[in-house]
Scaffold this motif. Structure first.
Motif, PDB file in Angstrom:
ATOM      1  N   MET A 292       5.098   2.553  -2.274  1.00 20.59           N
ATOM      2  CA  MET A 292       6.551   2.431  -2.287  1.00 20.59           C
ATOM      3  C   MET A 292       7.164   3.123  -3.498  1.00 20.59           C
ATOM      4  SD  MET A 292       7.633   0.970   0.431  1.00 20.59           S
ATOM      5  CE  MET A 292       9.305   0.568  -0.067  1.00 20.59           C
ATOM      6  N   LEU A 293       6.514   3.017  -4.665  1.00 17.63           N
ATOM      7  CA  LEU A 293       7.008   3.707  -5.851  1.00 17.63           C
ATOM      8  C   LEU A 293       6.934   5.223  -5.665  1.00 17.63           C
ATOM      9  CD1 LEU A 293       5.549   1.489  -8.719  1.00 17.63           C
ATOM     10  CD2 LEU A 293       7.949   1.691  -8.046  1.00 17.63           C
ATOM     11  N   ASP A 294       5.847   5.704  -5.058  1.00 15.13           N
ATOM     12  CA  ASP A 294       5.727   7.140  -4.795  1.00 15.13           C
ATOM     13  C   ASP A 294       6.842   7.615  -3.856  1.00 15.13           C
ATOM     14  OD1 ASP A 294       3.481   7.356  -6.389  1.00 15.13           O
ATOM     15  OD2 ASP A 294       2.061   7.191  -4.728  1.00 15.13           O
ATOM     16  N   ILE A 295       7.107   6.830  -2.812  1.00 19.21           N
ATOM     17  CA  ILE A 295       8.146   7.197  -1.851  1.00 19.21           C
ATOM     18  C   ILE A 295       9.516   7.212  -2.529  1.00 19.21           C
ATOM     19  CG2 ILE A 295       9.373   6.393   0.212  1.00 19.21           C
ATOM     20  CD1 ILE A 295       6.657   5.391   1.256  1.00 19.21           C
ATOM     21  N   ALA A 296       9.768   6.219  -3.371  1.00 18.06           N
ATOM     22  CA  ALA A 296      11.067   6.130  -4.050  1.00 18.06           C
ATOM     23  C   ALA A 296      11.300   7.341  -4.952  1.00 18.06           C
ATOM     24  CB  ALA A 296      11.138   4.839  -4.861  1.00 18.06           C
ATOM     25  N   VAL A 297      10.287   7.714  -5.737  1.00 12.84           N
ATOM     26  CA  VAL A 297      10.438   8.863  -6.637  1.00 12.84           C
ATOM     27  C   VAL A 297      10.552  10.155  -5.839  1.00 12.84           C
ATOM     28  CG1 VAL A 297       9.292  10.196  -8.459  1.00 12.84           C
ATOM     29  CG2 VAL A 297       9.303   7.696  -8.556  1.00 12.84           C
TER      30      VAL A 297
END
Length: 211
Positions: A43-48
């Motif tokens: 989720m953090l990868d997708i957000a960035v």
């Protein structure tokens, strides 16, 4: 009317997407449904990626909720056998102090992971972190009593406006603490919206000394 909508769409859509704009790997199936770490990383990868591809300019990320019943079993502390909610209620002065501390450290490590991701993306004359204002907070100052006074906040990035590397305290006691609305108003001003004078019902202006 349609011409006006198309003009707005044109202004909101970048002509050339950044070179680093690429979809991150799709989240896989978590072998252990109780282990949130693989999904959290994805989720953090997708957000960035969404920020770097200019698909959005604002992101909200919530890790759990105030009655979170997940067990952080991967932390090496017997107290973490208790779900996060009950651990916080017993962590102030009970048997789970060590577990509560480790859970807090782990949460801050996830925040640091987000900061590292932003810092690794080139943007302009620096990194995406330099051009992004990040706010980290929690629901309660004291989870055991659900006390919301004197809440801690962390601001990162935003180097064009924010002087980082400092610890600031606004007010010395309950009578002099500043409402967090003033922090939110300061952030709105950082975004260039100086004509906004209030965020919510509380507060009298932006916090002094943040820039």
């Amino acid at each position: 009317h349609l011409t006006g909508l198309r003009e707005i769409e044109r202004r909101l859509t970048p002509t050339i997407l950044p070179a680093q704009c690429s979809a991150p790997p799709a989240p896989g199936t978590t072998p252990n449904p109780r282990d949130i770490r693989p999904e959290l990383d994805a989720m953090l990868d997708i957000a960035v990626a969404a920020l770097s591809c200019q698909l959005t300019q604002v992101m909200t990320f919530q890790l759990g909720y105030n009655t979170w019943w997940n067990t952080l079993f991967w932390l090496d502390e017997p107290g973490n056998a208790c779900p996060h909610h009950c651990m916080n209620h017993d962590g102030a002065d009970g048997d789970n102090q060590a577990g509560t501390h480790l859970a807090g450290v782990w949460g801050m490590q996830q925040f640091a992971g987000l900061i590292d991701r932003l810092a690794a993306v080139p943007e302009g004359n620096g990194s995406m972190l330099d051009h992004t204002l990040v706010l980290f907070s929690t629901d309660f100052a004291d989870a055991n009593s659900h006390w919301t006074g004197n809440l801690p906040f962390v601001l990162a990035g935003g180097n064009a406006h924010l002087q980082t590397g400092r610890y600031l305290q606004f007010g010395q006691n309950e009578d002099s603490w500043r409402p967090h609305n003033e922090l939110l108003l300061s952030m709105v001003h950082f975004l260039g919206l100086d004509n906004v004078t209030r965020v919510g019902d509380a507060g009298s202006g932006p916090l002094p000394g943040l820039v």
